[in-house]
Enzyme design. Structure first.
Site, PDB file in Angstrom:
ATOM      1  N   SER A  62       0.494  -0.940   0.188  1.00 15.18           N
ATOM      2  CA  SER A  62      -0.123  -0.070  -0.043  1.00 15.18           C
ATOM      3  C   SER A  62       0.934   1.303  -0.220  1.00 15.18           C
ATOM      4  O   SER A  62       1.726   1.492   1.247  1.00 15.18           O
ATOM      5  CB  SER A  62      -1.033  -0.042   0.893  1.00 15.18           C
ATOM      6  OG  SER A  62      -1.751  -0.969   1.191  1.00 15.18           O
ATOM      7  N   HIS A  95      -3.036   1.003  -4.626  1.00 16.53           N
ATOM      8  CA  HIS A  95      -3.301   0.381  -5.541  1.00 16.53           C
ATOM      9  C   HIS A  95      -3.213   0.325  -6.317  1.00 16.53           C
ATOM     10  O   HIS A  95      -4.669   0.024  -6.794  1.00 16.53           O
ATOM     11  CB  HIS A  95      -3.359  -1.393  -4.499  1.00 16.53           C
ATOM     12  CG  HIS A  95      -3.431  -1.208  -3.166  1.00 16.53           C
ATOM     13  ND1 HIS A  95      -4.452  -0.253  -2.179  1.00 16.53           N
ATOM     14  CD2 HIS A  95      -3.280  -2.302  -2.408  1.00 16.53           C
ATOM     15  CE1 HIS A  95      -4.261  -1.088  -1.533  1.00 16.53           C
ATOM     16  NE2 HIS A  95      -3.260  -1.921  -0.881  1.00 16.53           N
ATOM     17  N   HIS A 117      -6.097  -8.791  -1.765  1.00 10.93           N
ATOM     18  CA  HIS A 117      -5.934  -9.041  -0.138  1.00 10.93           C
ATOM     19  C   HIS A 117      -7.038 -10.034   0.264  1.00 10.93           C
ATOM     20  O   HIS A 117      -8.068  -9.768   0.080  1.00 10.93           O
ATOM     21  CB  HIS A 117      -6.416  -7.545   0.615  1.00 10.93           C
ATOM     22  CG  HIS A 117      -5.451  -6.515   0.577  1.00 10.93           C
ATOM     23  ND1 HIS A 117      -5.018  -6.007  -0.566  1.00 10.93           N
ATOM     24  CD2 HIS A 117      -4.130  -6.267   0.751  1.00 10.93           C
ATOM     25  CE1 HIS A 117      -4.257  -5.253  -0.924  1.00 10.93           C
ATOM     26  NE2 HIS A 117      -3.333  -5.256   0.476  1.00 10.93           N
ATOM     27  N   TYR A 119      -9.184  -9.412   2.657  1.00 12.67           N
ATOM     28  CA  TYR A 119     -10.518  -8.768   3.235  1.00 12.67           C
ATOM     29  C   TYR A 119     -11.286  -7.464   1.955  1.00 12.67           C
ATOM     30  O   TYR A 119     -12.297  -7.127   2.295  1.00 12.67           O
ATOM     31  CB  TYR A 119      -9.397  -6.865   3.685  1.00 12.67           C
ATOM     32  CG  TYR A 119      -8.759  -6.437   3.525  1.00 12.67           C
ATOM     33  CD1 TYR A 119      -8.988  -5.590   2.200  1.00 12.67           C
ATOM     34  CD2 TYR A 119      -7.299  -6.328   3.576  1.00 12.67           C
ATOM     35  CE1 TYR A 119      -8.132  -4.031   1.783  1.00 12.67           C
ATOM     36  CE2 TYR A 119      -6.274  -5.556   2.621  1.00 12.67           C
ATOM     37  CZ  TYR A 119      -6.927  -4.587   2.126  1.00 12.67           C
ATOM     38  OH  TYR A 119      -6.946  -3.282   1.184  1.00 12.67           O
ATOM     39  N   GLU A 120     -10.772  -7.569   0.584  1.00 14.83           N
ATOM     40  CA  GLU A 120     -11.666  -7.419  -0.308  1.00 14.83           C
ATOM     41  C   GLU A 120     -12.616  -8.451  -0.808  1.00 14.83           C
ATOM     42  O   GLU A 120     -13.242  -8.226  -1.694  1.00 14.83           O
ATOM     43  CB  GLU A 120     -10.582  -7.165  -1.905  1.00 14.83           C
ATOM     44  CG  GLU A 120      -9.511  -6.011  -1.804  1.00 14.83           C
ATOM     45  CD  GLU A 120      -8.438  -6.225  -2.424  1.00 14.83           C
ATOM     46  OE1 GLU A 120      -8.813  -5.253  -3.993  1.00 14.83           O
ATOM     47  OE2 GLU A 120      -6.866  -6.500  -2.766  1.00 14.83           O
ATOM     48  N   ALA A 147       2.807  -2.368   3.816  1.00 12.42           N
ATOM     49  CA  ALA A 147       3.195  -1.128   5.044  1.00 12.42           C
ATOM     50  C   ALA A 147       2.615  -2.032   5.994  1.00 12.42           C
ATOM     51  O   ALA A 147       1.834  -3.227   5.634  1.00 12.42           O
ATOM     52  CB  ALA A 147       2.184  -0.023   4.537  1.00 12.42           C
ATOM     53  N   MET A 250      -2.020  -6.779   6.627  1.00  5.96           N
ATOM     54  CA  MET A 250      -3.166  -8.255   5.839  1.00  5.96           C
ATOM     55  C   MET A 250      -2.649  -8.302   4.698  1.00  5.96           C
ATOM     56  O   MET A 250      -4.159  -8.588   4.213  1.00  5.96           O
ATOM     57  CB  MET A 250      -4.125  -6.447   5.978  1.00  5.96           C
ATOM     58  CG  MET A 250      -4.396  -5.593   6.873  1.00  5.96           C
ATOM     59  SD  MET A 250      -6.265  -4.238   6.629  1.00  5.96           S
ATOM     60  CE  MET A 250      -5.668  -4.055   7.742  1.00  5.96           C
ATOM     61  N   SER A 251      -1.733  -8.610   4.869  1.00  2.00           N
ATOM     62  CA  SER A 251      -0.535  -9.476   3.534  1.00  2.00           C
ATOM     63  C   SER A 251      -0.088 -10.136   3.123  1.00  2.00           C
ATOM     64  O   SER A 251       0.459 -10.710   4.413  1.00  2.00           O
ATOM     65  CB  SER A 251       0.227  -7.756   2.334  1.00  2.00           C
ATOM     66  OG  SER A 251       0.600  -7.391   3.113  1.00  2.00           O
ATOM     67  N   ASN A 274       2.942   3.207  10.824  1.00  2.00           N
ATOM     68  CA  ASN A 274       2.369   3.766  12.508  1.00  2.00           C
ATOM     69  C   ASN A 274       2.518   2.794  12.820  1.00  2.00           C
ATOM     70  O   ASN A 274       2.978   2.269  13.316  1.00  2.00           O
ATOM     71  CB  ASN A 274       0.006   3.801  11.871  1.00  2.00           C
ATOM     72  CG  ASN A 274      -0.222   2.130  11.342  1.00  2.00           C
ATOM     73  OD1 ASN A 274       0.243   1.648  10.568  1.00  2.00           O
ATOM     74  ND2 ASN A 274      -0.275   2.410  12.108  1.00  2.00           N
ATOM     75  N   HIS A 288      -6.020   4.768   7.109  1.00  2.00           N
ATOM     76  CA  HIS A 288      -5.939   4.437   6.027  1.00  2.00           C
ATOM     77  C   HIS A 288      -4.587   5.839   5.838  1.00  2.00           C
ATOM     78  O   HIS A 288      -3.556   5.648   4.583  1.00  2.00           O
ATOM     79  CB  HIS A 288      -6.731   3.748   5.196  1.00  2.00           C
ATOM     80  CG  HIS A 288      -5.852   3.677   4.063  1.00  2.00           C
ATOM     81  ND1 HIS A 288      -5.232   2.245   3.815  1.00  2.00           N
ATOM     82  CD2 HIS A 288      -6.069   3.356   2.133  1.00  2.00           C
ATOM     83  CE1 HIS A 288      -4.631   2.074   2.528  1.00  2.00           C
ATOM     84  NE2 HIS A 288      -5.091   2.570   1.658  1.00  2.00           N
TER      85      HIS A 288
HETATM   86  N1  HPA Z   1      -2.833  -2.885  11.262  1.00  2.00           N
HETATM   87  C1  HPA Z   1      -2.663  -3.684  10.025  1.00  2.00           C
HETATM   88  N2  HPA Z   1      -2.194  -3.547   8.790  1.00  2.00           N
HETATM   89  C2  HPA Z   1      -1.780  -2.119   8.427  1.00  2.00           C
HETATM   90  C3  HPA Z   1      -1.151  -1.473   9.479  1.00  2.00           C
HETATM   91  C4  HPA Z   1      -1.933  -1.215  10.853  1.00  2.00           C
HETATM   92  O1  HPA Z   1      -1.603  -0.963  12.072  1.00  2.00           O
HETATM   93  N3  HPA Z   1      -0.476  -0.509   9.659  1.00  2.00           N
HETATM   94  C5  HPA Z   1      -0.615  -0.170   7.440  1.00  2.00           C
HETATM   95  N4  HPA Z   1      -0.940  -2.047   7.218  1.00  2.00           N
END
Ligand code: HPA
Length: 320
Positions: A62, A95, A117, A119-120, A147, A250-251, A274, A288
């Site tokens: 991402s 993306h 992903h 989640y999609e 990320a 998440m990947s 983050n 995000h």
């Molecule tokens: N959690 C899950 N996925 C992420 C995060 C997070 O804090 N940051 C970037 N992708």
């Protein structure tokens, strides 16, 4: 004939000559996996439409899609134009949904600008589809970026983390990309994962980071994959940390499992976008936009890191 159910799908098992052959579609006519021939159709189509013969695949996380822009002599395909390719649903959120072939320091690469992903809503066998296509194209080394949220309190936003190992949480619940009949043409039934992230490649990345003056923000740690798309609760962050994770995302893990299964060498790089929220008094919230912003800030360093890494792969041609 017998039936069994895993997760959301009911499989029909037919018996032929004493063997169980599982269907590739469910009773309701839904596709359950790709056949070897479908992977091959896609690889053959790509081979017919580009002269590039990549040995290296780069998967952009991402906000890191800019990595693909550093390739020279590009040949670009939208996912929607490639037979059998799933369509990314998050193009507007960092993306792009393009496969970019080109050269990086003279080396032929293929770059996924946008990945798939869980989640999609993609089933896991679609999430990992491109990896087996790459293997059929001749790719030997996968550079997988993402990320991630930092769980380790020593990590700062903007740090890069070389992945040395992973926790596959969906896998614990039976959602692995290798569930189902094993196709020996790709790899063994029970592949080893204790060496998933290649030690020599990690050493090379450390050397490259030192030479570029990036050592201060290059960490090495354990990545945990979660299903998303909600960010983790505070209790979940504590749990992941206790389990040994340094970063969460998440990947990546599904792709790495498939890459290792079919014999590729893998290097994984997380950008810590983050800090995971670990404190009930904290006012900060994962979002995000912060993920994308950090990606933009570190983009040029990440590009230099990957570019120099690929260059050194060439010099040490033992590793690609
Ligand atoms: N959690 C899950 N996925 C992420 C995060 C997070 O804090 N940051 C970037 N992708």
């Amino acid at each position: 004939m017998s039936q069994f159910t895993t997760g959301f799908s009911t499989f029909t098992v037919k018996r032929f000559a004493g063997e169980n052959i599982r269907e590739t579609t469910s009773k309701q006519g839904q596709q359950l996996r790709y056949t070897y021939e479908e992977y091959k159709v896609t690889a053959d189509w790509l081979r017919a439409n580009t002269e590039h013969r990549p040995l290296i695949a780069i998967i952009c996380g991402s906000g890191l899609g800019g990595l693909a822009e550093i390739l020279k002599d590009q040949k670009v395909f939208s996912y929607s134009d490639i037979p059998n390719f799933p369509q990314s649903t998050v193009a507007v959120q960092g993306h792009a949904g393009r496969l970019v072939f080109g050269t990086l320091n003279g080396k032929s690469c293929v770059c996924m600008q946008g990945r798939f992903h869980l989640y999609e809503g993609f089933p896991i066998w679609q999430v990992t589809f491109p990896i087996r296509v790459f293997q059929l194209l001749g790719v030997q080394t996968a550079i997988v970026t993402n990320a991630a949220g930092g769980l380790n309190e020593d990590y700062n936003v903007g740090d890069m983390m070389l992945i040395k190992d992973h926790l596959n949480l969906p896998g614990f619940a039976g959602n692995s990309p290798l569930v189902g009949p094993n196709d020996e043409r790709f790899g063994p039934r029970f592949p080893c994962m204790s060496d998933a992230y290649d030690r020599d490649l990690r050493k090379l990345a450390q050397t490259v980071a030192r030479e570029l003056g990036f050592s201060d923000f290059l960490k090495e740690g354990v990545y945990s994959v979660v299903g998303g798309p909600s960010f983790e609760t505070i209790a979940e962050c504590h749990m992941l940390k206790r389990l040994g994770a340094d970063a969460v995302g998440m990947s990546t893990v599904h792709e790495v499992i498939i890459a290792r299964h079919c014999g590729m060498r893998v290097i994984g790089l997380s950008l810590i976008t983050n800090k995971a929220v670990m404190d009930y008094d904290s006012k900060s919230k994962a979002n995000h936009e912060e993920v994308l912003q950090t990606g933009r800030k570190r983009a040029s360093q990440l590009e230099r890191m990957i570019s120099s890494f690929v260059e050194r792969l060439e010099r040490n041609n033992n590793v690609c």
